[in-house]
Scaffold this active site. Structure first.
Site, PDB file in Angstrom:
ATOM      1  N   ASP A  98      18.153 -30.555  33.917  1.00 28.20           N
ATOM      2  CA  ASP A  98      17.424 -31.419  32.976  1.00 28.20           C
ATOM      3  C   ASP A  98      17.590 -30.954  31.545  1.00 28.20           C
ATOM      4  O   ASP A  98      17.509 -31.750  30.607  1.00 28.20           O
ATOM      5  CB  ASP A  98      15.949 -31.484  33.352  1.00 28.20           C
ATOM      6  CG  ASP A  98      15.790 -32.367  34.567  1.00 28.20           C
ATOM      7  OD1 ASP A  98      16.002 -31.866  35.690  1.00 28.20           O
ATOM      8  OD2 ASP A  98      15.522 -33.570  34.394  1.00 28.20           O
ATOM      9  N   ASN A 134      15.586 -27.243  35.790  1.00 27.23           N
ATOM     10  CA  ASN A 134      15.859 -28.292  36.784  1.00 27.23           C
ATOM     11  C   ASN A 134      14.621 -28.410  37.667  1.00 27.23           C
ATOM     12  O   ASN A 134      13.615 -27.702  37.483  1.00 27.23           O
ATOM     13  CB  ASN A 134      17.118 -27.947  37.599  1.00 27.23           C
ATOM     14  CG  ASN A 134      17.591 -29.126  38.441  1.00 27.23           C
ATOM     15  OD1 ASN A 134      17.694 -30.250  37.951  1.00 27.23           O
ATOM     16  ND2 ASN A 134      17.846 -28.914  39.720  1.00 27.23           N
ATOM     17  N   GLN A 162      12.577 -36.082  46.248  1.00 23.62           N
ATOM     18  CA  GLN A 162      13.832 -36.699  45.798  1.00 23.62           C
ATOM     19  C   GLN A 162      14.988 -36.351  46.749  1.00 23.62           C
ATOM     20  O   GLN A 162      15.950 -37.112  46.864  1.00 23.62           O
ATOM     21  CB  GLN A 162      14.204 -36.212  44.389  1.00 23.62           C
ATOM     22  CG  GLN A 162      13.312 -36.737  43.286  1.00 23.62           C
ATOM     23  CD  GLN A 162      12.165 -35.796  42.987  1.00 23.62           C
ATOM     24  OE1 GLN A 162      11.717 -35.050  43.856  1.00 23.62           O
ATOM     25  NE2 GLN A 162      11.666 -35.825  41.781  1.00 23.62           N
TER      26      GLN A 162
END
Ligand code: MRU
Length: 351
Positions: free
Chosen positions: A243, A253, A202
């Site tokens: 998250d 996370n 990502q």
């Protein structure tokens, strides 16, 4: 109108509601292809969340909300009871990804809205669409406020980030990258070291693409290079998204975040987390209780479809880790910046 310095992520349309369909910028194929997928069924939204066509905690919450609107729309078309179709879609959407609490938060908010609605289906669809739009708009607004709150923490220089916590991971502007955008807009000269974020990349694929679109200078590094960058004094802070944040300030996370936080502590570099209040789960006391998604091992054993590890070698693939609150310098939210001890600050946010 021209964009402010640092951009505003507006040119990046992560999710778009057309009135009939949810259009998603396919994050599986960025940056090689900018392709948009149009979805008209709740099952399609669930599949897109699971396969990471759309990803990032706030973005999957927003996508799920529109998935529920699609479920009700399709129930009307097929003359099925809308409440039952809504319930089935909610179950399916909840089963997609377990870690990001925004997903469950958004579904619960839609469920509460649905509960109050009359049985008349057209009216219900109209109100649920309005609720999903509100979730979308509020996310962008929260990110902008978070940006303004967090920008004060950053000085001109370099920051490290991990994964993608930008416009692509939200309805727009971003959380951690929103803070960087706001710092640039405030006249600071920012440069971002982007951890590639194994195994789904990502950072290398999405964050580097997003920062490039807004003209924010960045350098991609492998995750294992963060120690060397910090040791050389080349980064003055780290900032990541989240998250799920437990009531004590432990932060789930993307896998690799915990290691980065420990490295920051070892090098006396502040480690910041930027997340909307919808990412905080006050029902979870500590990070130990946060469910961690285990993804397909092929994400680790394969690279662009080609096997890179020996056949049948055992592999683990937890998608997230938990950074204990003691490594977090501050949590930036749209309601302000909280510092340790976090439990009191978090409780105040919910008052
Ligand atoms: O698996 P992903 O790509 O959905 O994981 C995303 C992250 O870990 C982000 O850092 C987090 O969701 C915050 S996004 C604003």
């Amino acid at each position: 109108m021209t964009d402010p310095p640092g951009g505003n992520g507006r040119s990046i349309r992560t999710l778009e509601w057309t009135g009939d369909a949810l259009r998603l910028l396919n994050q599986r194929v960025l940056p090689l292809r900018e392709s948009v997928t149009s979805i008209t069924q709740a099952e399609g939204v669930a599949h897109a969340i699971q396969t990471m066509v759309v990803r990032g905690a706030p973005a999957i919450g927003v996508a799920a909300a529109f998935g529920l609107v699609l479920a009700v729309r399709n129930a009307i078309r097929k003359r099925l009871p809308w409440r039952e179709e809504f319930r089935k879609a909610a179950l399916q959407l909840r089963a997609t990804r377990p870690t990001a609490v925004n997903l469950f938060w958004a579904i619960e908010r839609m469920r509460k809205a649905a509960e109050k609605l009359p049985d008349e289906p057209e009216g219900a669809a109209y109100h649920l669409e309005k609720e999903a739009m509100a979730i979308y708009d509020e996310d962008v607004a929260a990110n902008r406020r978070m940006g303004a709150n967090g920008a004060k923490l950053l000085k001109s220089g370099s920051v490290i980030t991990h994964c993608n916590a930008g416009a692509l991971a939200t309805a727009g502007y971003g959380t951690a990258l929103g803070v960087v955008r706001a710092a640039v807009a405030a006249g600071k000269k920012m440069h971002v070291y982007v951890g590639e974020t194994r195994p789904v990349l990502q950072g290398a694929r999405l964050t580097a693409w997003e920062l490039g679109k807004d003209g924010i200078p960045c350098t991609v590094m492998t995750d294992s290079m963060a120690a060397t960058i910090l040791q050389a004094g080349k980064a003055q802070a780290a900032i990541v998204g989240a998250d799920r944040i437990a009531a004590n300030g432990d932060v789930a996370n993307k896998i690799g975040t915990y290691g980065l936080a420990v490295l920051c502590r070892a090098h006396k570099v502040p480690f910041y987390v930027a997340a909307p209040v919808s990412t905080i789960d006050p029902a979870i006391r500590t990070g130990k209780a946060i469910p961690i998604e285990e993804r397909d091992g092929r994400e680790v054993t394969h690279f662009l479809g080609t096997r890179i590890a020996p056949d049948a070698v055992p592999v683990i693939n937890p998608a997230f880790d938990v950074t204990p609150a003691k490594y977090v310098t501050a949590i930036v939210t749209e309601r302000g910046v909280i510092r340790p001890p976090f439990p009191g600050g978090i409780r105040k946010l919910f008052r």
